[in-house]
Design a protein around this motif. Structure first.
Motif, PDB file in Angstrom:
ATOM      1  N   LEU A 100       4.244   3.249  -1.152  1.00  0.00           N
ATOM      2  CA  LEU A 100       4.846   2.410  -2.187  1.00  0.00           C
ATOM      3  C   LEU A 100       4.676   0.929  -1.863  1.00  0.00           C
ATOM      4  CD1 LEU A 100       8.180   4.321  -2.988  1.00  0.00           C
ATOM      5  CD2 LEU A 100       6.075   4.273  -4.338  1.00  0.00           C
ATOM      6  N   GLN A 101       4.794   0.589  -0.606  1.00  0.00           N
ATOM      7  CA  GLN A 101       4.628  -0.806  -0.208  1.00  0.00           C
ATOM      8  C   GLN A 101       3.193  -1.278  -0.469  1.00  0.00           C
ATOM      9  OE1 GLN A 101       5.987  -1.325   3.860  1.00  0.00           O
ATOM     10  NE2 GLN A 101       7.776  -0.034   3.467  1.00  0.00           N
ATOM     11  N   LYS A 102       2.244  -0.374  -0.261  1.00  0.00           N
ATOM     12  CA  LYS A 102       0.842  -0.724  -0.494  1.00  0.00           C
ATOM     13  C   LYS A 102       0.547  -0.848  -1.993  1.00  0.00           C
ATOM     14  CE  LYS A 102      -3.888   0.741   0.580  1.00  0.00           C
ATOM     15  NZ  LYS A 102      -4.740   1.769   1.278  1.00  0.00           N
ATOM     16  N   CYS A 103       1.099   0.074  -2.785  1.00  0.00           N
ATOM     17  CA  CYS A 103       0.851   0.067  -4.230  1.00  0.00           C
ATOM     18  C   CYS A 103       1.604  -1.057  -4.938  1.00  0.00           C
ATOM     19  CB  CYS A 103       1.269   1.402  -4.846  1.00  0.00           C
ATOM     20  SG  CYS A 103       0.283   2.814  -4.338  1.00  0.00           S
ATOM     21  N   PHE A 104       2.776  -1.402  -4.396  1.00  0.00           N
ATOM     22  CA  PHE A 104       3.616  -2.418  -5.030  1.00  0.00           C
ATOM     23  C   PHE A 104       4.010  -3.494  -4.009  1.00  0.00           C
ATOM     24  CE2 PHE A 104       4.270   1.575  -7.299  1.00  0.00           C
ATOM     25  CZ  PHE A 104       4.071   1.187  -8.627  1.00  0.00           C
ATOM     26  N   PRO A 105       3.016  -4.281  -3.554  1.00  0.00           N
ATOM     27  CA  PRO A 105       3.330  -5.348  -2.596  1.00  0.00           C
ATOM     28  C   PRO A 105       4.282  -6.383  -3.192  1.00  0.00           C
ATOM     29  CG  PRO A 105       1.104  -5.611  -3.468  1.00  0.00           C
ATOM     30  CD  PRO A 105       1.584  -4.268  -3.919  1.00  0.00           C
ATOM     31  N   ASP A 106       4.202  -6.547  -4.514  1.00  0.00           N
ATOM     32  CA  ASP A 106       5.141  -7.390  -5.257  1.00  0.00           C
ATOM     33  C   ASP A 106       5.964  -6.461  -6.144  1.00  0.00           C
ATOM     34  OD1 ASP A 106       6.537  -9.193  -6.796  1.00  0.00           O
ATOM     35  OD2 ASP A 106       4.779  -9.986  -7.842  1.00  0.00           O
TER      36      ASP A 106
END
Length: 306
Positions: A116-122
Motif C-alpha cells: 500500500l505504501q508503494k502504490c499510494f506514496p501520497d
C-alpha cells in the motif's frame, strides 16, 4: 435546464468533442454548473419557491426545517446543509465522531503494508478518484485500485463495501481533507467522456418496479421528506465518503463505516432494482459521473449520516 442535462447522450457528447484534452469535459461542465445553479436556487427560499421546487410540502416543513440561502460550500454536508432539525444532532455527533478510531485502524493498515505504501506514496488522493485510465480505457475506482494493489502483491483482496477497505479509505479521505484538497475528476478523452455519459444515463434512468431513478430522489426530490428523512442533493454526494451510518453501526462500530459502493448498492436496491456489482463497469461509471458533479468541492470525509 435539467431536462437538457438529462437529454444529452453519448453520441452528442462525442460529436461535440474537439480533439483537445481541455475540451472533452465541455458537456460535463455544463451539466455540473446546471446542477449547482438548480440546487442553489432550490434552497434559496423553499417557502417562496414552493410551487417550483417543493409542491405538496407542508408549511411547517418549508418554514421551520428548510434552511434558506444554502451556500455552495455547504452542499458537501448532504441534507445537513439545509435540514435544520438534523443540523443539531449532526454537529453534536461530530464533537466525538464514531469513526475516529476507524481512521486510526486505516492508518495502521497503511503503516503495516509495504504494498500500500508503494502504490499510494501520497495518501491525499481521495479527490482524484474515480479516474479514467487512458491505457486500459476504463474507469478506476479507489476501491478497485486498492484491491489491485493488494492482489498484485500476492495479498487477498478486501471486502469492497466495509471493513479494512472502508478503514483505509477513511484514512485517505481524512488526510486529503486535512490537506484541504478538492474533488478533481478529469475527462481528457472521447472515451472518458463516453464513460461519464453512461454514468449519467444510469443516474437519470428510471428502473425497477418502482420506476425510480437516482435523480428522482437526489435532484428533483432533494430536500423533500420521505418518512423521517430529508432527501440529500447530488451536488456534494461523493465528497464525504467513506461514511459512517448510524444505521450500519448500531450493533458493531466497525460495521458502521462503508464505502461509496456500499451506499450506492443500497440506494439502487431501494429503487426496486438489482444494483450493479461493486467493481462492475456500470458501478464505476456511475461513481465517475457522480464524482464529477462534486468537482471543485473540498473533500470532507469521512463523515456521519443516519
Amino acid at each position: 435546464m435539467l431536462l437538457n442535462v438529462v437529454k444529452s447522450t453519448v453520441l452528442v457528447a462525442l460529436a461535440s468533442c474537439i480533439m483537445n484534452a481541455n475540451d472533452f469535459n465541455v458537456q460535463a461542465e455544463k451539466d455540473r454548473i446546471a446542477l449547482i445553479d438548480y440546487t442553489i436556487a432550490k434552497f434559496e427560499d423553499g417557502d417562496k419557491n414552493r410551487d417550483k421546487f417543493f409542491p405538496y410540502s407542508t408549511d411547517d416543513e418549508l418554514k421551520n426545517n428548510i434552511q434558506k440561502n444554502v451556500k455552495y460550500e455547504d452542499l458537501r454536508k448532504g441534507n445537513y446543509a439545509f435540514n435544520k432539525q438534523g443540523q443539531y444532532s449532526y454537529n453534536e455527533i461530530n464533537e466525538m465522531p464514531p469513526y475516529d478510531e476507524l481512521v486510526e485502524k486505516g492508518e495502521e493498515l497503511y503503516e503495516d503494508n509495504k504494498a500500500l505504501q508503494k502504490c499510494f506514496p501520497d495518501v491525499t488522493v481521495a479527490g482524484d478518484y474515480p479516474y479514467f485510465d487512458e491505457e486500459k480505457k476504463e474507469v478506476v475506482s479507489l476501491t478497485g485500485a486498492i484491491n489491485k494493489c493488494l492482489t498484485d502483491a500476492g495479498q487477498k483482496a478486501w471486502n469492497e463495501k466495509k471493513g479494512k477497505m472502508a478503514f483505509f479509505q477513511s484514512y485517505i479521505a481524512s488526510e486529503t481533507k486535512d490537506a484541504e484538497k478538492k474533488v478533481n475528476i478529469q475527462i481528457n478523452s472521447a472515451e472518458a467522456a463516453a464513460a461519464y455519459e453512461r454514468g449519467k444515463e444510469f443516474y437519470y434512468t428510471q428502473r425497477g418496479y418502482l420506476k425510480l431513478s437516482c435523480a428522482t430522489c437526489h435532484v428533483q426530490g432533494a430536500g423533500k421528506r420521505v418518512r423521517n428523512e430529508s432527501l440529500s442533493q447530488l451536488a456534494g454526494h461523493t465528497t464525504h465518503f467513506p461514511v459512517f451510518r448510524l444505521k450500519w453501526g448500531k450493533d458493531k462500530v466497525e460495521n458502521g463505516l462503508g464505502t461509496l459502493e456500499r451506499r450506492m448498492a443500497g440506494c439502487v436496491k431501494d429503487q426496486g432494482q438489482v444494483p450493479p456489482k461493486t467493481n462492475s463497469k456500470e458501478m464505476k461509471e456511475l461513481l465517475y459521473f457522480m464524482a464529477y458533479m462534486s468537482n471543485g468541492m473540498n473533500v470532507d470525509g469521512p463523515d456521519v449520516r443516519k
